[in-house]
Scaffold this active site. Structure first.
Site, PDB file in Angstrom:
ATOM      1  NE  ARG A 217      13.131 -59.372  19.297  1.00  0.00           N
ATOM      2  CZ  ARG A 217      11.927 -59.882  19.120  1.00  0.00           C
ATOM      3  NH1 ARG A 217      11.562 -60.341  17.948  1.00  0.00           N
ATOM      4  NH2 ARG A 217      11.083 -59.939  20.117  1.00  0.00           N
TER       5      ARG A 217
ATOM      6  CB  THR B 126      14.237 -52.362  12.197  1.00  0.00           C
ATOM      7  OG1 THR B 126      15.274 -52.736  13.115  1.00  0.00           O
ATOM      8  CG2 THR B 126      14.312 -50.874  11.939  1.00  0.00           C
TER       9      THR B 126
ATOM     10  CG  ASP C 137      12.042 -60.984  26.848  1.00  0.00           C
ATOM     11  OD1 ASP C 137      12.184 -60.131  25.959  1.00  0.00           O
ATOM     12  OD2 ASP C 137      13.019 -61.524  27.433  1.00  0.00           O
TER      13      ASP C 137
ATOM     14  CG  ASP D 285      12.048 -59.561  30.393  1.00  0.00           C
ATOM     15  OD1 ASP D 285      13.208 -59.131  30.577  1.00  0.00           O
ATOM     16  OD2 ASP D 285      11.180 -58.913  29.766  1.00  0.00           O
TER      17      ASP D 285
HETATM   18  N1  URA Z   1      12.249 -63.557  22.154  1.00  0.00           N
HETATM   19  C1  URA Z   1      11.628 -63.951  23.291  1.00  0.00           C
HETATM   20  O1  URA Z   1      12.230 -63.984  24.355  1.00  0.00           O
HETATM   21  N2  URA Z   1      10.334 -64.313  23.223  1.00  0.00           N
HETATM   22  C2  URA Z   1       9.633 -64.306  22.092  1.00  0.00           C
HETATM   23  O2  URA Z   1       8.457 -64.655  22.092  1.00  0.00           O
HETATM   24  C3  URA Z   1      10.297 -63.885  20.913  1.00  0.00           C
HETATM   25  C4  URA Z   1      11.607 -63.522  20.972  1.00  0.00           C
END
Ligand code: URA
Length: 216
Positions: free
Chosen positions: A112, A116, A207, A210
Site C-alpha cells: 500500500r 494514496t 497490521d 506485523d
Molecule cells: N491491513 C492490516 O493489516 N490491518 C488493517 O487494519 C488494515 C489493513
C-alpha cells in the site's frame, strides 16, 4: 449466482459466525497476543473458514470399490486454486492447505502506498487459473484497493469462479470490492465498524503482517 434487475450478479457477503471462529478472532484482536500464538490462531481459524468457503464447490460422482461392493460416491471434480496476497495472505495459507492439501498456489505481491493507499504490484506468479475456482486470500479487507487489484489480475486468467476469503472486513472495503467485482463472493469472520484516517480497520487487530511475523 443471483442477478440484479440490470442483469449484474448480486454480490454476496458471508459472515462466518461459528463460535470457534469468533472466539479465536477475539484472541487475535488482543494486543497482548504474541506472534507465535497469533499465527497458530490464524492457522486454526483459516482451516475453519476454508470449510465454509468451499461449501459450494461442485461435486461429481465416481464409481468406487469399497471392501464390500462397488458404489457411486461424490467426489470433488477438482481442487480449487488458492492465491495469496503477499505478505499477510500467507498467514491464512497453512490452514487452507491443510484442508485442500493438493491445491496449487499462486502469489501476488502488493504493497500500500502510505499516502494514496493505492495498491502497487511488485510480484505475481500464478499456476494455470483458466476454468478453475480460485480462492483469493488476505486476512484484512480494509480499503479494498489491494483486493481489487489482486482480483483483476486473477480474472485476467479467465477462472470459472473467484471467491475472496478474509478474516476481518471494513464496510468501506466491502462496498469497494462489491462495486468493482460484483461476481466475487466475500467470506469473512467479522465486519468491523470503520477504517481510520490511515486505512486501518477499527477496532481491528492492527497490521496483520506485523502481528503474524513480529515486525513493527
Ligand atoms: N491491513 C492490516 O493489516 N490491518 C488493517 O487494519 C488494515 C489493513
Amino acid at each position: 449466482m443471483p442477478k440484479t434487475t440490470d442483469g449484474r450478479p448480486t454480490p454476496r457477503l458471508h459472515i462466518v459466525s461459528h463460535p470457534l471462529v469468533q472466539h479465536k478472532l477475539t484472541q487475535m484482536r488482543r494486543v497482548e497476543t504474541p506472534s507465535e500464538r497469533f499465527r497458530q490462531l490464524l492457522t486454526e481459524t483459516s482451516l475453519l473458514l476454508t470449510y465454509e468457503v468451499t461449501r459450494e464447490l461442485p461435486l461429481g460422482t465416481v464409481q468406487i470399490q469399497t471392501p464390500l461392493t462397488t458404489t457411486e460416491a461424490p467426489e470433488l471434480m477438482e481442487e480449487p486454486v488458492v492465491v495469496s496476497i503477499l505478505r499477510a495472505g500467507n498467514g491464512l495459507l497453512d490452514g487452507v492447505l491443510r484442508v485442500l492439501p493438493s491445491a496449487r498456489v499462486g502469489f501476488v505481491g502488493l504493497y500500500r502506498d502510505h499516502e494514496t493507499l493505492e495498491a502497487i504490484e511488485y510480484y505475481c506468479k500464478f499456476p494455470p487459473l483458466s476454468g478453475r475456482t480460485v480462492i483469493v486470500l488476505d486476512p484484512m479487507l480494509a480499503t479494498g484497493n489491494s483486493a481489487s487489484a489482486a482480483l483483476e489480475r486473477v480474472k485476467a486468467d479467465d477462472p470459472a469462479a473467484v471467491l475472496f476469503l478474509c478474516l476481518l472486513a471494513a464496510p468501506e472495503g466491502i462496498a469497494a470490492l462489491q462495486a468493482a467485482h460484483p461476481d466475487v463472493d466475500i467470506w469473512t469472520a467479522a465486519v468491523d465498524e470503520r477504517l481510520n484516517e490511515i486505512g486501518y480497520i477499527v477496532p481491528g487487530l492492527g497490521d496483520a503482517g506485523d502481528r503474524i511475523y513480529g515486525t513493527t
